[in-house]
Design a protein around this motif. Structure first.
Motif, PDB file in Angstrom:
ATOM      1  N   LEU A 493       0.816  -1.210   0.000  1.00 10.01           N
ATOM      2  CA  LEU A 493       0.000   0.000   0.000  1.00 10.01           C
ATOM      3  C   LEU A 493       0.853   1.264   0.000  1.00 10.01           C
ATOM      4  N   GLY A 494       2.171   1.104  -0.010  1.00 10.23           N
ATOM      5  CA  GLY A 494       3.057   2.257   0.040  1.00 10.23           C
ATOM      6  C   GLY A 494       3.061   2.949   1.383  1.00 10.23           C
ATOM      7  N   LEU A 495       2.683   2.221   2.431  1.00 11.79           N
ATOM      8  CA  LEU A 495       2.574   2.811   3.771  1.00 11.79           C
ATOM      9  C   LEU A 495       3.573   2.229   4.753  1.00 11.79           C
ATOM     10  N   ASP A 496       4.566   1.466   4.277  1.00  9.47           N
ATOM     11  CA  ASP A 496       5.505   0.824   5.189  1.00  9.47           C
ATOM     12  C   ASP A 496       6.369   1.835   5.932  1.00  9.47           C
ATOM     13  N   GLY A 497       6.444   3.071   5.479  1.00 11.23           N
ATOM     14  CA  GLY A 497       7.154   4.106   6.222  1.00 11.23           C
ATOM     15  C   GLY A 497       6.345   4.664   7.368  1.00 11.23           C
ATOM     16  N   GLU A 498       5.050   4.306   7.435  1.00 14.18           N
ATOM     17  CA  GLU A 498       4.174   4.837   8.470  1.00 14.18           C
ATOM     18  C   GLU A 498       3.618   3.779   9.412  1.00 14.18           C
ATOM     19  N   VAL A 499       3.302   2.609   8.882  1.00  9.44           N
ATOM     20  CA  VAL A 499       2.673   1.556   9.677  1.00  9.44           C
ATOM     21  C   VAL A 499       3.353   0.228   9.379  1.00  9.44           C
ATOM     22  N   GLY A 500       2.961  -0.806  10.129  1.00  7.15           N
ATOM     23  CA  GLY A 500       3.482  -2.145   9.872  1.00  7.15           C
ATOM     24  C   GLY A 500       4.528  -2.608  10.858  1.00  7.15           C
ATOM     25  N   ILE A 502       6.417  -1.410  14.956  1.00  8.47           N
ATOM     26  CA  ILE A 502       6.390  -0.513  16.116  1.00  8.47           C
ATOM     27  C   ILE A 502       7.799   0.019  16.304  1.00  8.47           C
ATOM     28  N   GLU A 503       8.059   1.178  15.724  1.00  4.91           N
ATOM     29  CA  GLU A 503       9.363   1.817  15.840  1.00  4.91           C
ATOM     30  C   GLU A 503       9.201   3.320  15.784  1.00  4.91           C
ATOM     31  N   ALA A 504      10.165   4.037  16.331  1.00  3.43           N
ATOM     32  CA  ALA A 504      10.072   5.480  16.481  1.00  3.43           C
ATOM     33  C   ALA A 504       9.809   6.158  15.144  1.00  3.43           C
ATOM     34  N   GLY A 505       8.867   7.083  15.153  1.00  4.81           N
ATOM     35  CA  GLY A 505       8.522   7.864  13.984  1.00  4.81           C
ATOM     36  C   GLY A 505       7.278   7.390  13.277  1.00  4.81           C
ATOM     37  N   LYS A 506       6.875   6.150  13.498  1.00  5.31           N
ATOM     38  CA  LYS A 506       5.701   5.621  12.798  1.00  5.31           C
ATOM     39  C   LYS A 506       4.411   5.948  13.562  1.00  5.31           C
ATOM     40  N   ARG A 507       3.291   5.714  12.900  1.00  5.63           N
ATOM     41  CA  ARG A 507       1.993   5.915  13.535  1.00  5.63           C
ATOM     42  C   ARG A 507       1.842   4.955  14.715  1.00  5.63           C
ATOM     43  N   ALA A 508       1.193   5.422  15.746  1.00  2.00           N
ATOM     44  CA  ALA A 508       0.998   4.604  16.948  1.00  2.00           C
ATOM     45  C   ALA A 508      -0.220   3.715  16.759  1.00  2.00           C
ATOM     46  N   ASP A 509      -0.075   2.730  15.879  1.00  2.00           N
ATOM     47  CA  ASP A 509      -1.145   1.790  15.544  1.00  2.00           C
ATOM     48  C   ASP A 509      -0.765   0.410  16.046  1.00  2.00           C
ATOM     49  N   PHE A 510      -1.586  -0.154  16.948  1.00  3.76           N
ATOM     50  CA  PHE A 510      -1.270  -1.449  17.544  1.00  3.76           C
ATOM     51  C   PHE A 510      -2.487  -2.369  17.535  1.00  3.76           C
ATOM     52  N   ALA A 511      -2.230  -3.660  17.406  1.00 10.06           N
ATOM     53  CA  ALA A 511      -3.240  -4.689  17.670  1.00 10.06           C
ATOM     54  C   ALA A 511      -3.052  -5.146  19.115  1.00 10.06           C
ATOM     55  N   VAL A 512      -4.136  -5.175  19.863  1.00  6.09           N
ATOM     56  CA  VAL A 512      -4.092  -5.563  21.275  1.00  6.09           C
ATOM     57  C   VAL A 512      -4.554  -7.015  21.377  1.00  6.09           C
ATOM     58  N   LEU A 513      -3.644  -7.903  21.759  1.00  3.76           N
ATOM     59  CA  LEU A 513      -3.902  -9.341  21.745  1.00  3.76           C
ATOM     60  C   LEU A 513      -3.927  -9.908  23.160  1.00  3.76           C
ATOM     61  N   GLY A 514      -4.644 -11.023  23.306  1.00  2.86           N
ATOM     62  CA  GLY A 514      -4.751 -11.684  24.606  1.00  2.86           C
ATOM     63  C   GLY A 514      -3.737 -12.780  24.808  1.00  2.86           C
ATOM     64  N   ASP A 515      -2.880 -13.033  23.808  1.00  8.80           N
ATOM     65  CA  ASP A 515      -1.860 -14.076  23.916  1.00  8.80           C
ATOM     66  C   ASP A 515      -0.715 -13.724  22.979  1.00  8.80           C
ATOM     67  N   ASP A 516       0.399 -14.405  23.137  1.00  2.41           N
ATOM     68  CA  ASP A 516       1.600 -14.158  22.345  1.00  2.41           C
ATOM     69  C   ASP A 516       1.605 -15.090  21.133  1.00  2.41           C
TER      70      ASP A 516
END
Length: 544
Positions: A493-500, A502-516
């Motif tokens: 989608l051409g968005l790998d510089g923003e999402v995908g 969890i690293e500094a500078g990217k959007r704060a977008d997370f999936a919240v999971l109940g297990d690892d």
């Protein structure tokens, strides 16, 4: 500068090789400021600690690179599919493969409607029936006085009753491709692909894609995404008007809207130059959570509907090769215009003939109008073998494989469509990765349910509904599968510089999971519970 919030978690899987795991992530102004331990952001100033997610596992928000906002609209109709499905509100709808039960359920639905209302069902798939293929005579038993329409699960076929055939003027003299005929030389009610189906949809105002842009359905789609851990989702056949685009922009711009939407405008909307103009006009209505700029091409049809274009030796049952929704010469023309104008293309290619023709067209366009980094994407591409993957890698063409098909239709593909040998390499993630293709995997919701963890499970295990492993050589690791539903899809989608990740500078977008998902057996991946999402730092939990 804004306030700093530090979220704590049991574990954070970052997808960043520099720091694969952490326990805390700092967020400021909707972006990731720092990742690490509890003190990771202390050097930036005063922080506020948020422990609401302390017992959860965080991953990058999942990216669904091929779904449709219309995933929420079919639930206005009666579901008559073969698989159990859960609607956006969490209700379970049992599946059935018995034709008499299907007819009885449709009759019951008809009784709940006004006397003059058409009877519309969705999710049907004849490939699971052991009896004769669904036809107008079955649907005439539901009603002989008003229209009856069965929308098939793939979205590429439908069946209609005699009343509906008369309304659209289909008879023994009809020459429209895709109007299937019975042994009596008359239409049997089955319609394959867009040219045959559009008259029915226009006559009934059956435009669930337009309905998808009304505020209640936009919100339902967003809830669908939260339940699946998705923070970025496509609408990969968008049929937008100026008014519906404005409404979509208004609703998605709200701070609490929990998903980024990436529409790809349908190339069927007009001449290629007109589609480019519409894309450019729509870009001005976009914002952080609404990203315009791409188009969607539809080449062939559905493998399980025998309307996909496949190479020799064809279908095992001897069915005729499929239907071109866009003829090859037009594929070449559209690809050239989009390449010339710098518009990214997402191109539906189910059969291997369609994939090959499309790669030929993309190569021809690239020779005339070089564009390094175009990132055009072959969508589905289910029958591509190693040779076609190598061509895609050489051309810089991405592939988004329909991994869910292995479980939902794998047994049927072996027995009824392309046979055991080719089915064993369907959706060949291992081959694609080994040849260097930039890869994603997807659900194509509502064709199959939205759920990236399930999609990853399909790619890692390749189990069919009967419990067989279909092509063990094409299994990939859980780590690889998780990358494909995060960074892999973001790249397409051409968005790998923003999402995908969890690293500094990217959007704060997370999936919240109940297990690892990395701490369990691959067979359990689909069972990892999703508890909610964080989008741009805004928390949406399902139990709130």
């Amino acid at each position: 500068m804004g306030d700093i919030t530090v979220f704590s978690a049991k574990k954070i899987i970052t997808m960043d090789p520099n720091r694969p795991e952490a326990t805390h992530v700092a967020v400021r102004e909707g972006r990731i400021l720092a990742v690490g331990e509890r003190d990771c952001a202390d050097q930036w100033g005063a922080v506020v600690h948020d422990d609401r997610l302390a017992d959860a596992v965080l991953m990058p928000g999942f990216v669904e690179g091929h779904c449709h906002m219309g995933a929420s609209t079919p639930w206005d109709y009666a579901y008559v599919g073969a698989h159990d499905r859960v609607d956006p509100d969490g209700r379970l709808w049992p599946g059935t493969t018995d034709i008499e039960t299907v007819i009885a359920n449709a009759r019951a639905h008809a009784d709940s409607l006004p006397d003059d209302a058409p009877i519309i069902t969705w999710g049907f798939d004849p490939i699971f029936l052991s009896s004769e293929r669904l036809n107008r005579h079955h649907l005439d038993r539901i009603s002989a006085e008003r229209p009856v329409v069965f929308l098939f699960s793939s979205g590429h076929l439908m069946c209609i009753n005699s009343v509906m055939l008369d309304l659209v003027g289909y008879d023994a003299e009809s020459s429209v491709e895709g109007v299937m005929m019975g042994e009596d030389g008359k239409p049997n009610g089955e319609l394959q692909e867009m040219a045959a189906m559009f008259p029915v949809m226009r006559r009934l105002g059956l435009d669930h894609r337009a309905k998808a842009y009304e505020e209640p359905y936009i919100k339902k789609f967003a809830l669908h995404c939260v339940r699946a851990g998705v923070t970025t989702a496509t609408d990969l056949f968008a049929m937008l008007t100026e008014a519906s685009a404005a409404e979509l922009s208004r609703v998605t711009a709200r701070p609490d809207f929990p998903v980024r939407i990436v529409p790809a405008l349908s190339s069927l909307a007009g001449k290629p130059e007109d589609v480019v103009a519409q894309v450019r006009a729509l870009e001005s209505t976009g914002h952080d959570k609404l990203r315009f700029g791409a188009v969607k091409l539809m080449t062939d049809g559905s493998i399980q509907g025998w309307s996909a274009r496949v190479k020799w030796p064809g279908y095992v049952g001897g069915q005729a090769n499929g239907i071109w929704n866009t003829p090859p010469e037009q594929i070449y023309a559209i690809c050239e215009v989009m390449q010339r104008e710098g518009v990214q293309m997402h191109i539906h290619t189910n059969g291997d003939e369609a994939s090959e023709v499309t790669l030929d067209a993309l190569e021809a366009a690239a020779r005339k109008h070089p564009w390094p980094g175009a990132r055009h994407v072959l969508q589905h591409a289910q029958m591509m073998g190693r040779g076609l993957f190598e061509r895609a890698a050489e051309l810089g063409v991405c592939v988004n494989l329909f991994a869910n098909h292995i479980w939902y239709f794998g047994d049927q593909h072996v027995a009824q469509t392309i046979g055991a040998v080719r089915a064993a390499r369907m959706n060949a993630c291992r081959s694609a990765l080994d040849t260097g293709v930039r890869l994603a995997i997807h659900s194509d919701a509502p064709v199959t349910p939205l759920g990236p963890l399930f999609t990853a499970w399909c790619a890692a295990n390749r189990l069919t509904m009967s419990g067989k492993v279909l092509g063990a050589a094409q299994c990939i690791s859980v780590q690889e599968a998780l990358r494909l539903i995060t960074l892999g899809a973001a790249y397409t989608l051409g968005l790998d510089g923003e999402v995908g990740s969890i690293e500094a500078g990217k959007r704060a977008d997370f999936a919240v999971l109940g297990d690892d998902p990395l701490g369990i057996a691959a067979e359990k991946l689909k069972d990892v519970p999703v508890r909610g999402t964080v989008t741009g730092g805004y928390v949406t939990l399902l139990d709130q």
